[in-house]
Design an enzyme around this catalytic site. Structure first.
Site, PDB file in Angstrom:
ATOM      1  N   LYS A   1       0.836  -1.210   0.000  1.00  0.00           N
ATOM      2  CA  LYS A   1       0.000   0.000   0.000  1.00  0.00           C
ATOM      3  C   LYS A   1       0.873   1.262   0.000  1.00  0.00           C
ATOM      4  O   LYS A   1       0.598   2.205  -0.732  1.00  0.00           O
ATOM      5  CB  LYS A   1      -0.931   0.025   1.225  1.00  0.00           C
ATOM      6  CG  LYS A   1      -1.922  -1.123   1.301  1.00  0.00           C
ATOM      7  CD  LYS A   1      -2.932  -0.915   2.424  1.00  0.00           C
ATOM      8  CE  LYS A   1      -2.313  -0.852   3.804  1.00  0.00           C
ATOM      9  NZ  LYS A   1      -1.686  -2.111   4.257  1.00  0.00           N
TER      10      LYS A   1
ATOM     11  N   ARG B   1      -9.691   0.645   8.801  1.00  0.00           N
ATOM     12  CA  ARG B   1      -9.307  -0.720   9.139  1.00  0.00           C
ATOM     13  C   ARG B   1     -10.395  -1.429   9.933  1.00  0.00           C
ATOM     14  O   ARG B   1     -10.195  -2.559  10.360  1.00  0.00           O
ATOM     15  CB  ARG B   1      -8.041  -0.693   9.987  1.00  0.00           C
ATOM     16  CG  ARG B   1      -6.730  -0.898   9.223  1.00  0.00           C
ATOM     17  CD  ARG B   1      -5.624  -0.691  10.226  1.00  0.00           C
ATOM     18  NE  ARG B   1      -4.380  -1.336   9.996  1.00  0.00           N
ATOM     19  CZ  ARG B   1      -3.286  -0.763   9.467  1.00  0.00           C
ATOM     20  NH1 ARG B   1      -3.354   0.454   8.988  1.00  0.00           N
ATOM     21  NH2 ARG B   1      -2.158  -1.415   9.408  1.00  0.00           N
TER      22      ARG B   1
ATOM     23  N   ARG C   1      11.612  -6.360   5.540  1.00  0.00           N
ATOM     24  CA  ARG C   1      11.528  -4.908   5.737  1.00  0.00           C
ATOM     25  C   ARG C   1      12.149  -4.502   7.070  1.00  0.00           C
ATOM     26  O   ARG C   1      12.819  -3.472   7.164  1.00  0.00           O
ATOM     27  CB  ARG C   1      10.045  -4.498   5.676  1.00  0.00           C
ATOM     28  CG  ARG C   1       9.798  -3.031   5.867  1.00  0.00           C
ATOM     29  CD  ARG C   1       8.354  -2.676   5.576  1.00  0.00           C
ATOM     30  NE  ARG C   1       7.454  -3.062   6.666  1.00  0.00           N
ATOM     31  CZ  ARG C   1       6.161  -2.782   6.682  1.00  0.00           C
ATOM     32  NH1 ARG C   1       5.599  -2.156   5.661  1.00  0.00           N
ATOM     33  NH2 ARG C   1       5.407  -3.129   7.700  1.00  0.00           N
TER      34      ARG C   1
ATOM     35  N   ARG D   1      10.963  -3.307  10.103  1.00  0.00           N
ATOM     36  CA  ARG D   1      10.549  -2.197  10.953  1.00  0.00           C
ATOM     37  C   ARG D   1      10.438  -2.714  12.384  1.00  0.00           C
ATOM     38  O   ARG D   1      10.340  -3.918  12.586  1.00  0.00           O
ATOM     39  CB  ARG D   1       9.183  -1.719  10.434  1.00  0.00           C
ATOM     40  CG  ARG D   1       8.910  -0.262  10.603  1.00  0.00           C
ATOM     41  CD  ARG D   1       7.675   0.146   9.819  1.00  0.00           C
ATOM     42  NE  ARG D   1       6.451  -0.424  10.387  1.00  0.00           N
ATOM     43  CZ  ARG D   1       5.272  -0.368   9.786  1.00  0.00           C
ATOM     44  NH1 ARG D   1       5.160   0.218   8.602  1.00  0.00           N
ATOM     45  NH2 ARG D   1       4.204  -0.900  10.348  1.00  0.00           N
TER      46      ARG D   1
ATOM     47  N   ARG E   1      -0.791  -9.200  13.125  1.00  0.00           N
ATOM     48  CA  ARG E   1      -1.363  -8.150  12.270  1.00  0.00           C
ATOM     49  C   ARG E   1      -2.198  -8.767  11.152  1.00  0.00           C
ATOM     50  O   ARG E   1      -3.225  -8.220  10.762  1.00  0.00           O
ATOM     51  CB  ARG E   1      -0.254  -7.253  11.689  1.00  0.00           C
ATOM     52  CG  ARG E   1       0.482  -6.475  12.755  1.00  0.00           C
ATOM     53  CD  ARG E   1       0.834  -5.055  12.347  1.00  0.00           C
ATOM     54  NE  ARG E   1       1.633  -4.925  11.151  1.00  0.00           N
ATOM     55  CZ  ARG E   1       2.956  -5.041  11.110  1.00  0.00           C
ATOM     56  NH1 ARG E   1       3.637  -5.315  12.205  1.00  0.00           N
ATOM     57  NH2 ARG E   1       3.598  -4.868   9.982  1.00  0.00           N
TER      58      ARG E   1
HETATM   59  P1  AMP Z   1       0.757   0.567   9.195  1.00  0.00           P
HETATM   60  O1  AMP Z   1       1.956   1.433   8.954  1.00  0.00           O
HETATM   61  O2  AMP Z   1      -0.416   0.974   8.351  1.00  0.00           O
HETATM   62  O3  AMP Z   1       1.093  -0.893   9.081  1.00  0.00           O
HETATM   63  O4  AMP Z   1       0.297   0.809  10.711  1.00  0.00           O
HETATM   64  C1  AMP Z   1       1.141   0.475  11.787  1.00  0.00           C
HETATM   65  C2  AMP Z   1       0.306   0.249  13.040  1.00  0.00           C
HETATM   66  O5  AMP Z   1      -0.413   1.446  13.360  1.00  0.00           O
HETATM   67  C3  AMP Z   1      -0.755  -0.832  12.909  1.00  0.00           C
HETATM   68  O6  AMP Z   1      -0.252  -2.120  13.169  1.00  0.00           O
HETATM   69  C4  AMP Z   1      -1.775  -0.386  13.962  1.00  0.00           C
HETATM   70  O7  AMP Z   1      -1.335  -0.703  15.271  1.00  0.00           O
HETATM   71  C5  AMP Z   1      -1.716   1.144  13.829  1.00  0.00           C
HETATM   72  N1  AMP Z   1      -2.711   1.649  12.836  1.00  0.00           N
HETATM   73  C6  AMP Z   1      -2.446   2.228  11.620  1.00  0.00           C
HETATM   74  N2  AMP Z   1      -3.576   2.580  11.001  1.00  0.00           N
HETATM   75  C7  AMP Z   1      -4.595   2.209  11.824  1.00  0.00           C
HETATM   76  C8  AMP Z   1      -6.006   2.286  11.745  1.00  0.00           C
HETATM   77  N3  AMP Z   1      -6.632   2.811  10.664  1.00  0.00           N
HETATM   78  N4  AMP Z   1      -6.736   1.804  12.794  1.00  0.00           N
HETATM   79  C9  AMP Z   1      -6.136   1.299  13.886  1.00  0.00           C
HETATM   80  N5  AMP Z   1      -4.811   1.180  14.018  1.00  0.00           N
HETATM   81  C10 AMP Z   1      -4.031   1.627  13.002  1.00  0.00           C
END
Ligand code: AMP
Length: 183
Positions: free
Chosen positions: A14, A89, A128, A130, A141
């Site tokens: 994404k 989400r 990756r 992170r 996740r």
């Molecule tokens: P991402 O970079 O999109 O993988 O987001 C990293 C982490 O941030 C996720 O594993 C969640 O803990 C939190 N997070 C990001 N976006 C959301 C969302 N829309 N709703 C809830 N938690 C989020």
């Protein structure tokens, strides 16, 4: 004018594809993951509240992320559209987004669902590296995605907004597929 959501499990590309769409269409990427990581780095109250859920690979509370998105979409750079990456989400988030966009008469135009096999995802995310990319957190996740986010595929399908794109292969080829899905 482009108002879209990129929907997909973690590691489906994404972020990478959002960057290419930003270059192509000149609208900003809005990533709740990036906004949350910034809040954590700033040690803001909100960042402190979000951190433990992020470290565990759980969803941060709907209230927090919906509040962030509301503020972000009020900024003038989103007037011509946006690419939502990692939001919504959950069903609650999707409903809140619909309401928010209906208020300003700027409804979503498309939702692109990026599809990648789980084993490919785990391999990508392990590479990756992170801080929240340990194998256990990645598997969690993915489960969280299946349980809380994947129902949105059906939700957007019913609204006639969904396009599914296979997110495997050459990055530029995937970009072309997404452009075709947006046309
Ligand atoms: P991402 O970079 O999109 O993988 O987001 C990293 C982490 O941030 C996720 O594993 C969640 O803990 C939190 N997070 C990001 N976006 C959301 C969302 N829309 N709703 C809830 N938690 C989020």
């Amino acid at each position: 004018m482009l108002r879209i959501v990129l929907l997909g499990a973690p590691g489906t590309g994404k972020g990478t594809q959002s960057e290419k769409l930003v270059a192509e269409y000149g609208v900003p990427q809005v990533s709740t993951g990036d906004l949350l990581r910034q809040a954590v780095a700033d040690r803001s109250e909100l960042g402190l509240q979000a951190k433990s859920a992020m470290d565990a690979g759980e969803l941060v509370s709907d209230d927090i992320v919906i509040g962030m998105i509301r503020e972000r979409l009020e900024q003038s750079d989103t007037a011509n559209g946006f690419i939502l990456d990692g939001f919504p989400r959950s069903q609650t988030q999707a409903g809140a987004l619909d309401e928010l966009l209906a208020e300003v008469e700027r409804p979503l135009q498309r939702v692109v669902h990026l599809q990648v096999d789980d084993e490919e995802i785990v391999g990508r995310l392990m590479a990756r590296g992170r801080a929240d990319d340990t194998e256990q957190t990645i598997r969690n996740r993915l489960q969280v995605f299946r349980r809380q986010t994947e129902p949105l595929v059906e939700y957007y399908e019913q609204q006639g907004l969904l396009r599914t794109v296979v997110g495997v292969g050459d990055i530029d080829d995937i970009h072309e597929r997404i452009k075709a899905a947006l046309a």
